[in-house]
Motif scaffolding. Structure first.
Motif, PDB file in Angstrom:
ATOM      1  N   ALA A 170      15.837  25.613  36.585  1.00  0.00           N
ATOM      2  CA  ALA A 170      16.806  24.646  36.059  1.00  0.00           C
ATOM      3  C   ALA A 170      17.169  24.971  34.613  1.00  0.00           C
ATOM      4  O   ALA A 170      18.340  24.924  34.227  1.00  0.00           O
ATOM      5  N   ALA A 171      16.197  25.313  33.803  1.00  0.00           N
ATOM      6  CA  ALA A 171      16.457  25.673  32.404  1.00  0.00           C
ATOM      7  C   ALA A 171      17.294  26.941  32.320  1.00  0.00           C
ATOM      8  O   ALA A 171      18.229  27.028  31.508  1.00  0.00           O
ATOM      9  N   ALA A 172      16.986  27.926  33.158  1.00  0.00           N
ATOM     10  CA  ALA A 172      17.752  29.183  33.147  1.00  0.00           C
ATOM     11  C   ALA A 172      19.198  28.934  33.550  1.00  0.00           C
ATOM     12  O   ALA A 172      20.123  29.476  32.936  1.00  0.00           O
ATOM     13  N   LEU A 173      19.417  28.096  34.556  1.00  0.00           N
ATOM     14  CA  LEU A 173      20.788  27.778  34.964  1.00  0.00           C
ATOM     15  C   LEU A 173      21.529  27.013  33.887  1.00  0.00           C
ATOM     16  O   LEU A 173      22.687  27.293  33.594  1.00  0.00           O
ATOM     17  N   LEU A 174      20.870  26.045  33.283  1.00  0.00           N
ATOM     18  CA  LEU A 174      21.498  25.234  32.250  1.00  0.00           C
ATOM     19  C   LEU A 174      21.890  26.084  31.047  1.00  0.00           C
ATOM     20  O   LEU A 174      23.022  26.054  30.584  1.00  0.00           O
ATOM     21  N   PHE A 175      20.961  26.857  30.525  1.00  0.00           N
ATOM     22  CA  PHE A 175      21.243  27.663  29.344  1.00  0.00           C
ATOM     23  C   PHE A 175      22.018  28.928  29.696  1.00  0.00           C
ATOM     24  O   PHE A 175      22.795  29.423  28.902  1.00  0.00           O
ATOM     25  N   GLY A 176      21.820  29.429  30.905  1.00  0.00           N
ATOM     26  CA  GLY A 176      22.542  30.626  31.350  1.00  0.00           C
ATOM     27  C   GLY A 176      24.025  30.369  31.483  1.00  0.00           C
ATOM     28  O   GLY A 176      24.848  31.186  31.087  1.00  0.00           O
ATOM     29  N   CYS A 177      24.413  29.213  32.032  1.00  0.00           N
ATOM     30  CA  CYS A 177      25.822  28.878  32.191  1.00  0.00           C
ATOM     31  C   CYS A 177      26.502  28.778  30.831  1.00  0.00           C
ATOM     32  O   CYS A 177      27.625  29.236  30.654  1.00  0.00           O
ATOM     33  N   ASP A 178      25.819  28.183  29.866  1.00  0.00           N
ATOM     34  CA  ASP A 178      26.369  28.065  28.520  1.00  0.00           C
ATOM     35  C   ASP A 178      26.543  29.446  27.891  1.00  0.00           C
ATOM     36  O   ASP A 178      27.554  29.725  27.252  1.00  0.00           O
ATOM     37  N   THR A 179      25.573  30.312  28.096  1.00  0.00           N
ATOM     38  CA  THR A 179      25.649  31.668  27.564  1.00  0.00           C
ATOM     39  C   THR A 179      26.786  32.446  28.216  1.00  0.00           C
ATOM     40  O   THR A 179      27.530  33.153  27.542  1.00  0.00           O
ATOM     41  N   ILE A 180      26.945  32.302  29.517  1.00  0.00           N
ATOM     42  CA  ILE A 180      28.024  32.986  30.231  1.00  0.00           C
ATOM     43  C   ILE A 180      29.376  32.506  29.722  1.00  0.00           C
ATOM     44  O   ILE A 180      30.277  33.308  29.466  1.00  0.00           O
ATOM     45  N   LYS A 181      29.534  31.203  29.532  1.00  0.00           N
ATOM     46  CA  LYS A 181      30.802  30.659  29.037  1.00  0.00           C
ATOM     47  C   LYS A 181      31.109  31.185  27.632  1.00  0.00           C
ATOM     48  O   LYS A 181      32.240  31.546  27.337  1.00  0.00           O
ATOM     49  N   ARG A 182      30.080  31.245  26.782  1.00  0.00           N
ATOM     50  CA  ARG A 182      30.270  31.777  25.429  1.00  0.00           C
ATOM     51  C   ARG A 182      30.691  33.247  25.484  1.00  0.00           C
ATOM     52  O   ARG A 182      31.569  33.684  24.743  1.00  0.00           O
ATOM     53  N   GLU A 183      30.057  34.007  26.355  1.00  0.00           N
ATOM     54  CA  GLU A 183      30.377  35.430  26.501  1.00  0.00           C
ATOM     55  C   GLU A 183      31.803  35.615  27.016  1.00  0.00           C
ATOM     56  O   GLU A 183      32.540  36.470  26.526  1.00  0.00           O
ATOM     57  N   GLN A 184      32.216  34.811  27.995  1.00  0.00           N
ATOM     58  CA  GLN A 184      33.577  34.889  28.509  1.00  0.00           C
ATOM     59  C   GLN A 184      34.590  34.556  27.420  1.00  0.00           C
ATOM     60  O   GLN A 184      35.637  35.195  27.317  1.00  0.00           O
ATOM     61  N   ARG A 185      34.294  33.556  26.593  1.00  0.00           N
ATOM     62  CA  ARG A 185      35.201  33.178  25.501  1.00  0.00           C
ATOM     63  C   ARG A 185      35.321  34.312  24.484  1.00  0.00           C
ATOM     64  O   ARG A 185      36.407  34.623  24.020  1.00  0.00           O
ATOM     65  N   MET A 186      34.186  34.944  24.156  1.00  0.00           N
ATOM     66  CA  MET A 186      34.218  36.062  23.205  1.00  0.00           C
ATOM     67  C   MET A 186      35.040  37.224  23.772  1.00  0.00           C
ATOM     68  O   MET A 186      35.821  37.844  23.044  1.00  0.00           O
ATOM     69  N   GLN A 187      34.879  37.507  25.055  1.00  0.00           N
ATOM     70  CA  GLN A 187      35.652  38.585  25.680  1.00  0.00           C
ATOM     71  C   GLN A 187      37.141  38.257  25.688  1.00  0.00           C
ATOM     72  O   GLN A 187      37.961  39.121  25.396  1.00  0.00           O
ATOM     73  N   LEU A 188      37.478  37.011  26.013  1.00  0.00           N
ATOM     74  CA  LEU A 188      38.875  36.599  26.026  1.00  0.00           C
ATOM     75  C   LEU A 188      39.472  36.687  24.625  1.00  0.00           C
ATOM     76  O   LEU A 188      40.585  37.168  24.442  1.00  0.00           O
ATOM     77  N   LYS A 189      38.719  36.239  23.639  1.00  0.00           N
ATOM     78  CA  LYS A 189      39.202  36.285  22.253  1.00  0.00           C
ATOM     79  C   LYS A 189      39.417  37.735  21.805  1.00  0.00           C
ATOM     80  O   LYS A 189      40.439  38.056  21.200  1.00  0.00           O
ATOM     81  N   HIS A 190      38.469  38.610  22.135  1.00  0.00           N
ATOM     82  CA  HIS A 190      38.592  40.026  21.778  1.00  0.00           C
ATOM     83  C   HIS A 190      39.777  40.671  22.498  1.00  0.00           C
ATOM     84  O   HIS A 190      40.590  41.358  21.887  1.00  0.00           O
ATOM     85  N   HIS A 191      39.869  40.436  23.805  1.00  0.00           N
ATOM     86  CA  HIS A 191      40.964  41.017  24.586  1.00  0.00           C
ATOM     87  C   HIS A 191      42.315  40.477  24.100  1.00  0.00           C
ATOM     88  O   HIS A 191      43.280  41.228  23.980  1.00  0.00           O
ATOM     89  N   GLY A 192      42.369  39.172  23.813  1.00  0.00           N
ATOM     90  CA  GLY A 192      43.612  38.572  23.325  1.00  0.00           C
ATOM     91  C   GLY A 192      44.045  39.140  21.987  1.00  0.00           C
ATOM     92  O   GLY A 192      45.223  39.425  21.772  1.00  0.00           O
ATOM     93  N   ALA A 193      43.103  39.319  21.071  1.00  0.00           N
ATOM     94  CA  ALA A 193      43.429  39.893  19.756  1.00  0.00           C
ATOM     95  C   ALA A 193      43.923  41.325  19.905  1.00  0.00           C
ATOM     96  O   ALA A 193      44.889  41.727  19.244  1.00  0.00           O
ATOM     97  N   HIS A 194      43.280  42.077  20.776  1.00  0.00           N
ATOM     98  CA  HIS A 194      43.687  43.467  21.017  1.00  0.00           C
ATOM     99  C   HIS A 194      45.095  43.522  21.628  1.00  0.00           C
ATOM    100  O   HIS A 194      45.944  44.304  21.196  1.00  0.00           O
ATOM    101  N   ALA A 195      45.348  42.675  22.628  1.00  0.00           N
ATOM    102  CA  ALA A 195      46.661  42.642  23.280  1.00  0.00           C
ATOM    103  C   ALA A 195      47.745  42.190  22.306  1.00  0.00           C
ATOM    104  O   ALA A 195      48.842  42.757  22.272  1.00  0.00           O
TER     105      ALA A 195
END
Length: 160
Positions: free
Chosen positions: A15-40
């Motif tokens: 349960a802890a891994a899912l709770l904190f893992g989902c937050d980490t995944i969302k943060r990582e996706q946002r960073m990738q989107l921000k990086h890709h968007g700035a590059h584009a």
């Protein structure tokens, strides 16, 4: 008794891994989107130098990204993006609900840049949700190609 305790600890750890893992995944996706968007966006500004001055005088802009699912049968979000305040640089995550582009059929994967002309439209998109008909120009780079200017006939986004 030990086995029951083992399962309880395992369930708590999962349960802890899912709770904190989902937050980490969302943060990582946002960073990738921000990086890709700035590059584009940097590529679009190089292709269309007048874009930078349009961005500078606007209240904000929106970077949208759409990726088709690897497996066509899987449900996928229509698109994701960021709405960014030009003055402060603050951005919020958004979900693309609808985008109808005049003349852009079958673009597949793309990155799009929309520059807000109206402070009210920008504020709605930044704080909650926004939709428009005949929204104006949108710059679209499909599959990493050069950016093409299209007319956004319909567009709708909501804050994620």
């Amino acid at each position: 008794m030990k086995q029951n305790r083992f399962f309880q600890l395992g369930a708590a750890a999962l349960a802890a891994a899912l709770l904190f893992g989902c937050d980490t995944i969302k943060r990582e996706q946002r960073m990738q989107l921000k990086h890709h968007g700035a590059h584009a966006m940097a590529g679009m500004v190089l292709e269309h130098p007048y874009l930078q001055s349009r961005i500078d005088v606007s209240p904000g802009y929106m970077i949208l990204q759409r990726k088709e699912p690897v497996f066509p049968m899987m449900k996928s979000d229509f698109g994701r993006g960021l709405v960014t305040d030009t003055r402060s640089g603050d951005s919020v995550d958004i979900r693309l609900l609808e985008l109808e582009i005049d003349g852009a059929w079958g673009t597949g994967n793309y990155t799009a840049l929309y520059i807000f002309q109206s402070e009210d439209d920008y504020n709605q998109a930044f704080t909650n949700a926004w939709s428009a008909v005949h929204a104006g120009d949108i710059f679209v780079s499909a599959d990493g190609g050069p950016a093409v200017i299209y007319s956004a006939e319909r567009i709708a986004v909501e804050r994620d």
